[in-house]
Design a protein around this motif. Structure first.
Motif, PDB file in Angstrom:
ATOM      1  N   LEU A   1       0.834  -1.203   0.000  1.00 42.00           N
ATOM      2  CA  LEU A   1       0.000   0.000   0.000  1.00 42.00           C
ATOM      3  C   LEU A   1       0.871   1.256   0.000  1.00 42.00           C
ATOM      4  O   LEU A   1       0.658   2.176  -0.799  1.00 42.00           O
ATOM      5  N   LEU A   2       1.863   1.285   0.874  1.00 45.05           N
ATOM      6  CA  LEU A   2       2.734   2.459   0.967  1.00 45.05           C
ATOM      7  C   LEU A   2       3.603   2.653  -0.273  1.00 45.05           C
ATOM      8  O   LEU A   2       3.999   3.779  -0.581  1.00 45.05           O
ATOM      9  N   SER A   3       3.884   1.563  -0.990  1.00 48.50           N
ATOM     10  CA  SER A   3       4.697   1.683  -2.202  1.00 48.50           C
ATOM     11  C   SER A   3       3.881   2.191  -3.390  1.00 48.50           C
ATOM     12  O   SER A   3       4.426   2.425  -4.459  1.00 48.50           O
ATOM     13  N   GLY A   4       2.566   2.330  -3.175  1.00 52.35           N
ATOM     14  CA  GLY A   4       1.739   2.920  -4.212  1.00 52.35           C
ATOM     15  C   GLY A   4       1.016   1.946  -5.117  1.00 52.35           C
ATOM     16  O   GLY A   4       0.422   2.364  -6.114  1.00 52.35           O
ATOM     17  N   ARG A   5       1.043   0.669  -4.791  1.00 56.89           N
ATOM     18  CA  ARG A   5       0.335  -0.294  -5.646  1.00 56.89           C
ATOM     19  C   ARG A   5      -1.163  -0.023  -5.572  1.00 56.89           C
ATOM     20  O   ARG A   5      -1.758  -0.006  -4.501  1.00 56.89           O
ATOM     21  N   VAL A   6      -1.754   0.186  -6.733  1.00 51.66           N
ATOM     22  CA  VAL A   6      -3.154   0.639  -6.791  1.00 51.66           C
ATOM     23  C   VAL A   6      -4.142  -0.406  -6.289  1.00 51.66           C
ATOM     24  O   VAL A   6      -5.202  -0.046  -5.772  1.00 51.66           O
ATOM     25  N   GLU A   7      -3.814  -1.688  -6.427  1.00 54.87           N
ATOM     26  CA  GLU A   7      -4.767  -2.718  -6.010  1.00 54.87           C
ATOM     27  C   GLU A   7      -4.946  -2.763  -4.492  1.00 54.87           C
ATOM     28  O   GLU A   7      -5.858  -3.408  -3.997  1.00 54.87           O
ATOM     29  N   PHE A   8      -4.095  -2.070  -3.740  1.00 54.55           N
ATOM     30  CA  PHE A   8      -4.204  -2.044  -2.290  1.00 54.55           C
ATOM     31  C   PHE A   8      -4.753  -0.712  -1.781  1.00 54.55           C
ATOM     32  O   PHE A   8      -4.767  -0.469  -0.586  1.00 54.55           O
ATOM     33  N   ARG A   9      -5.230   0.136  -2.663  1.00 57.86           N
ATOM     34  CA  ARG A   9      -5.723   1.457  -2.280  1.00 57.86           C
ATOM     35  C   ARG A   9      -7.246   1.529  -2.152  1.00 57.86           C
ATOM     36  O   ARG A   9      -7.773   2.584  -1.807  1.00 57.86           O
ATOM     37  N   THR A  10      -7.937   0.456  -2.410  1.00 58.05           N
ATOM     38  CA  THR A  10      -9.395   0.496  -2.276  1.00 58.05           C
ATOM     39  C   THR A  10      -9.760   0.513  -0.790  1.00 58.05           C
ATOM     40  O   THR A  10      -9.022  -0.017   0.045  1.00 58.05           O
ATOM     41  N   PRO A  11     -10.880   1.111  -0.440  1.00 58.05           N
ATOM     42  CA  PRO A  11     -11.277   1.151   0.973  1.00 58.05           C
ATOM     43  C   PRO A  11     -11.395  -0.237   1.611  1.00 58.05           C
ATOM     44  O   PRO A  11     -11.029  -0.423   2.769  1.00 58.05           O
TER      45      PRO A  11
END
Length: 85
Positions: free
Chosen positions: A49-59
């Motif tokens: 998430l912290l590295s910016g991977r978009v698949e881990f940014r969903t609520p």
């Protein structure tokens, strides 16, 4: 391959649950291992998430990562407390 990895893990979790229900000390140790796995999963996915991977940014993803880490901390505390008895 990834899904097949989870079959023996699920079997180990179920065995640990049975041992815990039976009052065996091995069930407490399995609980500690499971909590450590949950903390590891939370840390790894949090790093994604912290590295910016978009698949881990969903609520939902953020909620699952946070809940897994929090519940694993509670589980470690409870198992450690029970092991001291």
């Amino acid at each position: 391959g990834f899904v097949l990895l989870h079959v023996p893990l699920a079997a180990a979790v179920l065995w640990g649950f049975g041992a815990l229900r039976a009052g065996a000390r091995s069930g407490l140790w399995m609980s500690v291992l499971l909590a450590a796995a949950g903390l590891s999963a939370g840390a790894i996915h949090g790093a994604f998430l912290l590295s910016g991977r978009v698949e881990f940014r969903t609520p939902v993803s953020i909620a699952v990562i946070a809940a897994t880490a929090l519940l694993s901390l509670v589980q470690v505390w409870a198992a450690a407390r029970a092991l001291r008895r």
